[in-house]
Design a protein around this motif. Structure first.
Motif, PDB file in Angstrom:
ATOM      1  N   GLU A 299       0.826  -1.212   0.000  1.00  0.00           N
ATOM      2  CA  GLU A 299       0.000   0.000   0.000  1.00  0.00           C
ATOM      3  C   GLU A 299       0.860   1.262   0.000  1.00  0.00           C
ATOM      4  OE1 GLU A 299      -2.650   2.101   3.374  1.00  0.00           O
ATOM      5  OE2 GLU A 299      -3.289   0.075   2.870  1.00  0.00           O
ATOM      6  N   LYS A 300       1.976   1.218   0.691  1.00  0.00           N
ATOM      7  CA  LYS A 300       2.818   2.406   0.860  1.00  0.00           C
ATOM      8  C   LYS A 300       3.970   2.468  -0.144  1.00  0.00           C
ATOM      9  CE  LYS A 300       0.922   3.463   4.984  1.00  0.00           C
ATOM     10  NZ  LYS A 300       1.125   4.166   6.185  1.00  0.00           N
ATOM     11  N   LYS A 301       3.967   1.583  -1.127  1.00  0.00           N
ATOM     12  CA  LYS A 301       5.059   1.545  -2.107  1.00  0.00           C
ATOM     13  C   LYS A 301       5.366   2.926  -2.694  1.00  0.00           C
ATOM     14  CE  LYS A 301       6.648  -0.764  -6.280  1.00  0.00           C
ATOM     15  NZ  LYS A 301       6.322  -1.708  -7.347  1.00  0.00           N
ATOM     16  N   PRO A 302       4.357   3.751  -3.003  1.00  0.00           N
ATOM     17  CA  PRO A 302       4.672   5.083  -3.547  1.00  0.00           C
ATOM     18  C   PRO A 302       5.436   5.986  -2.561  1.00  0.00           C
ATOM     19  CG  PRO A 302       2.375   4.521  -3.953  1.00  0.00           C
ATOM     20  CD  PRO A 302       2.921   3.481  -3.023  1.00  0.00           C
ATOM     21  N   LEU A 303       5.444   5.623  -1.281  1.00  0.00           N
ATOM     22  CA  LEU A 303       6.084   6.457  -0.265  1.00  0.00           C
ATOM     23  C   LEU A 303       7.483   6.008   0.124  1.00  0.00           C
ATOM     24  CD1 LEU A 303       3.006   6.860   2.113  1.00  0.00           C
ATOM     25  CD2 LEU A 303       3.778   8.429   0.331  1.00  0.00           C
ATOM     26  N   VAL A 304       7.931   4.862  -0.399  1.00  0.00           N
ATOM     27  CA  VAL A 304       9.249   4.368   0.005  1.00  0.00           C
ATOM     28  C   VAL A 304      10.346   5.267  -0.544  1.00  0.00           C
ATOM     29  CG1 VAL A 304       8.448   1.968   0.191  1.00  0.00           C
ATOM     30  CG2 VAL A 304       9.572   2.732  -1.911  1.00  0.00           C
ATOM     31  N   SER A 305      11.488   5.193   0.080  1.00  0.00           N
ATOM     32  CA  SER A 305      12.629   6.007  -0.348  1.00  0.00           C
ATOM     33  C   SER A 305      13.051   5.602  -1.757  1.00  0.00           C
ATOM     34  CB  SER A 305      13.797   5.795   0.618  1.00  0.00           C
ATOM     35  OG  SER A 305      14.260   4.455   0.528  1.00  0.00           O
TER      36      SER A 305
END
Length: 77
Positions: free
Chosen positions: A61-67
């Protein structure tokens, strides 16, 4: 102690949490993937540790937010 335990669990769960990474059989690449995504797992999905299924869902779900460094590892094989 709690922080050390959570850190150890996060490190062990990174490969499960980032499915594209789990496909590699290259131990050197796995080490780079773990190093690149360790902080992201802790920061974005640490509340779900030690539940591997929840961490996996959270990271997806948070893949777009990873570094950027971790994002590169999603496609590394």
């Amino acid at each position: 102690m709690m922080t050390a335990t959570r850190s150890a669990l996060a490190l062990l769960m990174i490969m499960a949490a980032v499915p594209a990474m789990a496909r590699t059989k290259d131990p050197t690449l796995q080490d780079r993937q773990q190093a690149a995504c360790f902080g992201d797992v802790q920061k974005l999905c640490g509340d779900f540790i030690p539940n591997v299924d929840q961490v996996t869902a959270c990271m997806s779900e948070k893949k777009p937010l990873v570094s950027p460094k971790c994002a590169e590892m999603y496609d590394a094989k």
